[in-house]
Structures are given as structure tokens and as C-alpha cells.
Design a protein around this motif. Structure first.
Motif, PDB file in Angstrom:
ATOM      1  N   VAL A  94       0.850  -1.185   0.000  1.00  0.00           N
ATOM      2  CA  VAL A  94       0.000   0.000   0.000  1.00  0.00           C
ATOM      3  C   VAL A  94       0.889   1.239   0.000  1.00  0.00           C
ATOM      4  O   VAL A  94       2.103   1.139   0.168  1.00  0.00           O
ATOM      5  CB  VAL A  94      -0.961  -0.006   1.213  1.00  0.00           C
ATOM      6  CG1 VAL A  94      -1.853  -1.248   1.174  1.00  0.00           C
ATOM      7  CG2 VAL A  94      -0.191   0.053   2.528  1.00  0.00           C
ATOM      8  N   PRO A  95       0.322   2.439  -0.195  1.00  0.00           N
ATOM      9  CA  PRO A  95       1.145   3.657  -0.264  1.00  0.00           C
ATOM     10  C   PRO A  95       2.023   3.867   0.972  1.00  0.00           C
ATOM     11  O   PRO A  95       1.745   3.354   2.059  1.00  0.00           O
ATOM     12  CB  PRO A  95       0.094   4.770  -0.406  1.00  0.00           C
ATOM     13  CG  PRO A  95      -1.043   4.100  -1.110  1.00  0.00           C
ATOM     14  CD  PRO A  95      -1.087   2.708  -0.559  1.00  0.00           C
ATOM     15  N   GLU A  96       3.098   4.655   0.771  1.00  0.00           N
ATOM     16  CA  GLU A  96       4.122   4.863   1.801  1.00  0.00           C
ATOM     17  C   GLU A  96       3.647   5.808   2.906  1.00  0.00           C
ATOM     18  O   GLU A  96       4.222   6.876   3.129  1.00  0.00           O
ATOM     19  CB  GLU A  96       5.385   5.425   1.152  1.00  0.00           C
ATOM     20  CG  GLU A  96       6.096   4.459   0.225  1.00  0.00           C
ATOM     21  CD  GLU A  96       6.867   3.402   0.980  1.00  0.00           C
ATOM     22  OE1 GLU A  96       7.995   3.670   1.413  1.00  0.00           O
ATOM     23  OE2 GLU A  96       6.331   2.289   1.143  1.00  0.00           O
ATOM     24  N   THR A  97       2.594   5.388   3.584  1.00  0.00           N
ATOM     25  CA  THR A  97       2.051   6.141   4.711  1.00  0.00           C
ATOM     26  C   THR A  97       2.150   5.267   5.946  1.00  0.00           C
ATOM     27  O   THR A  97       1.491   4.211   6.007  1.00  0.00           O
ATOM     28  CB  THR A  97       0.585   6.525   4.449  1.00  0.00           C
ATOM     29  OG1 THR A  97       0.495   7.248   3.215  1.00  0.00           O
ATOM     30  CG2 THR A  97       0.040   7.372   5.580  1.00  0.00           C
ATOM     31  N   PRO A  98       2.959   5.648   6.938  1.00  0.00           N
ATOM     32  CA  PRO A  98       3.166   4.771   8.103  1.00  0.00           C
ATOM     33  C   PRO A  98       1.877   4.322   8.779  1.00  0.00           C
ATOM     34  O   PRO A  98       1.733   3.141   9.127  1.00  0.00           O
ATOM     35  CB  PRO A  98       4.026   5.632   9.030  1.00  0.00           C
ATOM     36  CG  PRO A  98       4.781   6.544   8.114  1.00  0.00           C
ATOM     37  CD  PRO A  98       3.811   6.852   7.008  1.00  0.00           C
ATOM     38  N   ARG A  99       0.937   5.241   8.961  1.00  0.00           N
ATOM     39  CA  ARG A  99      -0.301   4.874   9.651  1.00  0.00           C
ATOM     40  C   ARG A  99      -1.091   3.845   8.861  1.00  0.00           C
ATOM     41  O   ARG A  99      -1.615   2.877   9.443  1.00  0.00           O
ATOM     42  CB  ARG A  99      -1.156   6.119   9.891  1.00  0.00           C
ATOM     43  CG  ARG A  99      -2.490   5.822  10.578  1.00  0.00           C
ATOM     44  CD  ARG A  99      -3.254   7.088  10.901  1.00  0.00           C
ATOM     45  NE  ARG A  99      -2.554   7.882  11.904  1.00  0.00           N
ATOM     46  CZ  ARG A  99      -3.010   9.031  12.381  1.00  0.00           C
ATOM     47  NH1 ARG A  99      -4.170   9.523  11.932  1.00  0.00           N
ATOM     48  NH2 ARG A  99      -2.326   9.694  13.281  1.00  0.00           N
ATOM     49  N   LEU A 100      -1.170   4.031   7.534  1.00  0.00           N
ATOM     50  CA  LEU A 100      -1.896   3.073   6.698  1.00  0.00           C
ATOM     51  C   LEU A 100      -1.226   1.708   6.743  1.00  0.00           C
ATOM     52  O   LEU A 100      -1.900   0.676   6.880  1.00  0.00           O
ATOM     53  CB  LEU A 100      -1.970   3.592   5.260  1.00  0.00           C
ATOM     54  CG  LEU A 100      -2.586   2.646   4.231  1.00  0.00           C
ATOM     55  CD1 LEU A 100      -4.023   2.300   4.602  1.00  0.00           C
ATOM     56  CD2 LEU A 100      -2.515   3.261   2.835  1.00  0.00           C
ATOM     57  N   LYS A 101       0.081   1.685   6.624  1.00  0.00           N
ATOM     58  CA  LYS A 101       0.790   0.406   6.653  1.00  0.00           C
ATOM     59  C   LYS A 101       0.595  -0.283   8.006  1.00  0.00           C
ATOM     60  O   LYS A 101       0.412  -1.516   8.065  1.00  0.00           O
ATOM     61  CB  LYS A 101       2.272   0.616   6.357  1.00  0.00           C
ATOM     62  CG  LYS A 101       2.554   0.942   4.888  1.00  0.00           C
ATOM     63  CD  LYS A 101       4.040   1.041   4.612  1.00  0.00           C
ATOM     64  CE  LYS A 101       4.316   1.349   3.139  1.00  0.00           C
ATOM     65  NZ  LYS A 101       3.961   0.232   2.248  1.00  0.00           N
ATOM     66  N   ALA A 102       0.642   0.479   9.080  1.00  0.00           N
ATOM     67  CA  ALA A 102       0.431  -0.105  10.401  1.00  0.00           C
ATOM     68  C   ALA A 102      -0.964  -0.713  10.503  1.00  0.00           C
ATOM     69  O   ALA A 102      -1.147  -1.809  11.076  1.00  0.00           O
ATOM     70  CB  ALA A 102       0.636   0.952  11.484  1.00  0.00           C
ATOM     71  N   GLU A 103      -1.957  -0.037   9.953  1.00  0.00           N
ATOM     72  CA  GLU A 103      -3.325  -0.538  10.009  1.00  0.00           C
ATOM     73  C   GLU A 103      -3.471  -1.851   9.251  1.00  0.00           C
ATOM     74  O   GLU A 103      -4.098  -2.802   9.753  1.00  0.00           O
ATOM     75  CB  GLU A 103      -4.289   0.510   9.443  1.00  0.00           C
ATOM     76  CG  GLU A 103      -4.472   1.733  10.338  1.00  0.00           C
ATOM     77  CD  GLU A 103      -5.316   2.806   9.675  1.00  0.00           C
ATOM     78  OE1 GLU A 103      -5.700   2.622   8.488  1.00  0.00           O
ATOM     79  OE2 GLU A 103      -5.601   3.828  10.340  1.00  0.00           O
ATOM     80  N   VAL A 104      -2.908  -1.918   8.040  1.00  0.00           N
ATOM     81  CA  VAL A 104      -3.084  -3.129   7.245  1.00  0.00           C
ATOM     82  C   VAL A 104      -2.273  -4.286   7.816  1.00  0.00           C
ATOM     83  O   VAL A 104      -2.703  -5.447   7.766  1.00  0.00           O
ATOM     84  CB  VAL A 104      -2.759  -2.890   5.755  1.00  0.00           C
ATOM     85  CG1 VAL A 104      -3.650  -1.817   5.168  1.00  0.00           C
ATOM     86  CG2 VAL A 104      -1.294  -2.557   5.535  1.00  0.00           C
ATOM     87  N   LEU A 105      -1.114  -4.001   8.374  1.00  0.00           N
ATOM     88  CA  LEU A 105      -0.318  -5.075   8.975  1.00  0.00           C
ATOM     89  C   LEU A 105      -1.002  -5.637  10.211  1.00  0.00           C
ATOM     90  O   LEU A 105      -1.014  -6.852  10.442  1.00  0.00           O
ATOM     91  CB  LEU A 105       1.078  -4.564   9.322  1.00  0.00           C
ATOM     92  CG  LEU A 105       2.009  -4.336   8.127  1.00  0.00           C
ATOM     93  CD1 LEU A 105       3.254  -3.562   8.561  1.00  0.00           C
ATOM     94  CD2 LEU A 105       2.406  -5.672   7.495  1.00  0.00           C
TER      95      LEU A 105
END
Length: 294
Positions: A94-105
Motif C-alpha cells: 500500500v502507499p508509503e504512509t506509516p499509519r496506513l501500513k500499520a493498520e493493514v499489517l
């Protein structure tokens, strides 16, 4: 089934250019792949099919399977909860946004079993920090693929201090089965490839900004003089100027002002000139896939 079958169950979160390429690569070699895409599922499926068609045109599908057979191994899903619990590997792209990546992980960890390896395709964000949101960060690491994924020969494998050695070895084996080379690096800002690639790309933008030469000349200097397969400005167009800007801003914040983005890069992103995906960047891509100077 392809001659180099890889019986691995894969999950890919994100059906954009990178996610589609990752899915294509694993499915081509015989893996069952679930692609989670929160947007247009039909567009994500077509993106994968287009990639397979392009590979077929280059006689690069490998094995004896046709496009329909490979597509039959790919399932599109709208939610992370639909990932198979027995997945061997789940890669977020997903896009290089820490919060988004944390959510999907975090959602992926809930969806799969305890033996599933979790990986991020991030090109610059800290694997240690991303893994901190997980209950078991020992099964997490970075798998940095390169665009276009099916044709690229490299995967940067990034291990954090918490990554279990056995997890690293499993991933290295899967990379080898894909027919790609891996470079193993320890978690650090920008890893090895983004740190060096962005440094070169930013300096090329500064040279263009200062009027040293035009984009084509700067790129040809590196292609012919240093045997780079592609010059830094054309490469930036393919990566996406917005992506490169985000990485540069992250590296400037963590490594210092030598990675401060040039104003020309900021201006182009503000104008929506993001490279090949929008038709304009440092080159004009509206007339074909190779791009022409403007």
C-alpha cells in the motif's frame, strides 16, 4: 502447472502497480494468490492480466501455462479479513504512509495463522517501527520489490533486530524461487537501494533545476558513462515523483538536509506532474511507453 512450480499460498495487500506485479510473479510460478484491494477490484484484476499479456508478448511467461490458467490462481478480495488463514506469506504493498501500513499489517496479523510470514514492500520506512504494531514482530521483515516487478531481478530483503533468522531464510528461499536475486540488509533509513537511488535522483533534479543540462543529457551521461540501465530522471518518472518526494522527505527527516527535496521536484508534484502514471514528469509519456523530452 509451470515447470518451476512454487506451491506457496500468498496474500498481497494492495492491487496497484506494485501489488499487481508481485501477484503476477508468484501466480506465474504456481502459487495461489489472494489480492486484497479496497478500491476497484475489476481494475486490479485487469492490471494483473495486462501484466501477463505484456510478459506473453516478450515470451517471458515461463513454463507452459497460459494467461487464463495463471489468472485462475488469483483471487481478488475487498477486505483483509478474507485472506486465507493458512497463507504462507502476506506482503503489504500500500502507499508509503506509516499509519496506513500499520493498520493493514495489524489487520493481516489478525486474519492469518501464527506461522504466516508478514512482509512490507516499503522502499524506505523503518521495518522496526512498522513491526512494533504487531504482537509477534519476529515474523515480520521487509521485501522491497522493484518496478516493474515481473521483469526486475532484485528484491531487497530487510531484517529488523526482532526478525527471526528462520523467517529471513524462508523469504530468501522464496525470492530465489521467483528467479530473483536478493540483497540482505539491516533495517536503516532508506535501506541500501532507496538511500543511494534517491541521493542520485535528487542531485539529477538539482542539476536540471540549475540548468546544467537537459533531462535527456543527464540521463544519457549516467547510462553511457556509468552503464546505468536507466538514467535517474527517467527512473524517477517510472517510480513516481510523488513517491520519490515522500521518500526524500522521510530521509531528510531521519538522515539530514542532504536529502532535502529540490524545489523543482516539489513544484512538479504540486502541479500533478507525477511521471508516467499521469503522462508527464521530467518526460512526456503521452506519446508512448518510453517517454520523450519536453
Amino acid at each position: 502447472m509451470t515447470d518451476t512450480a512454487m506451491a506457496v499460498r500468498i496474500g498481497v495487500i494492495g492491487g496497484g502497480r506494485m501489488g499487481a506485479g508481485i501477484a503476477q510473479s508468484f501466480a506465474t510460478l504456481g502459487s495461489d494468490v489472494t489480492v486484497v484491494e479496497s478500491g476497484d477490484l475489476a481494475a486490479a484484476r485487469q492490471r494483473i492480466r495486462n501484466g501477463l499479456s505484456a510478459a506473453a508478448d516478450r515470451n517471458a511467461l515461463g513454463g507452459s501455462d497460459d494467461i487464463d490458467t495463471i489468472m485462475g490462481r488469483i483471487t481478488l478480495a475487498a477486505a483483509i479479513a478474507e485472506l486465507p488463514a493458512d497463507s504462507d506469506l502476506v506482503i503489504e504493498a500500500v502507499p508509503e504512509t506509516p499509519r496506513l501500513k500499520a493498520e493493514v499489517l495489524t489487520a493481516a496479523e489478525r486474519a492469518v495463522g501464527p506461522d504466516t510470514v508478514l512482509a512490507s514492500n516499503t522502499s524506505s520506512l523503518s521495518i522496526t517501527e512498522l513491526g512494533a504494531v504487531l504482537k509477534d514482530p519476529s515474523r515480520f521483515l521487509g521485501m522491497h520489490f522493484f518496478n516493474p516487478v515481473p521483469a526486475s531481478k532484485l528484491v531487497e530483503v530487510v531484517r529488523a533486530p526482532a526478525t527471526a533468522p528462520g523467517v529471513t531464510e524462508r523469504v530468501r528461499g522464496w525470492v530465489a524461487a521467483l528467479g530473483k536475486a536478493e540483497v540482505l540488509v539491516n533495517d536503516a533509513p532508506g535501506f541500501a537501494t532507496s538511500r543511494l537511488g534517491v541521493c542520485l535522483g535528487l542531485e539529477a533534479v538539482r542539476m536540471l533545476e540549475d540548468g546544467v543540462a537537459d533531462a535527456e543529457s543527464i540521463d544519457r551521461a549516467m547510462e553511457l558513462g556509468y552503464r546505468h540501465a536507466m538514467g535517474p530522471l527517467r527512473s524517477t518518472d517510472l517510480v513516481g515523483l510523488d513517491v520519490r518526494l515522500a521518500i526524500a522527505e522521510h530521509l531528510a527527516a531521519t538522515l539530514g538536509p542532504r536529502f532535502e527535496p529540490p524545489q523543482l521536484l516539489r513544484d512538479k508534484v504540486a502541479r500533478g506532474e507525477l511521471g508516467r502514471k499521469t503522462g508527464r514528469g521530467f518526460y512526456d509519456w503521452n506519446g508512448g511507453t518510453k517517454g520523450t523530452t519536453r
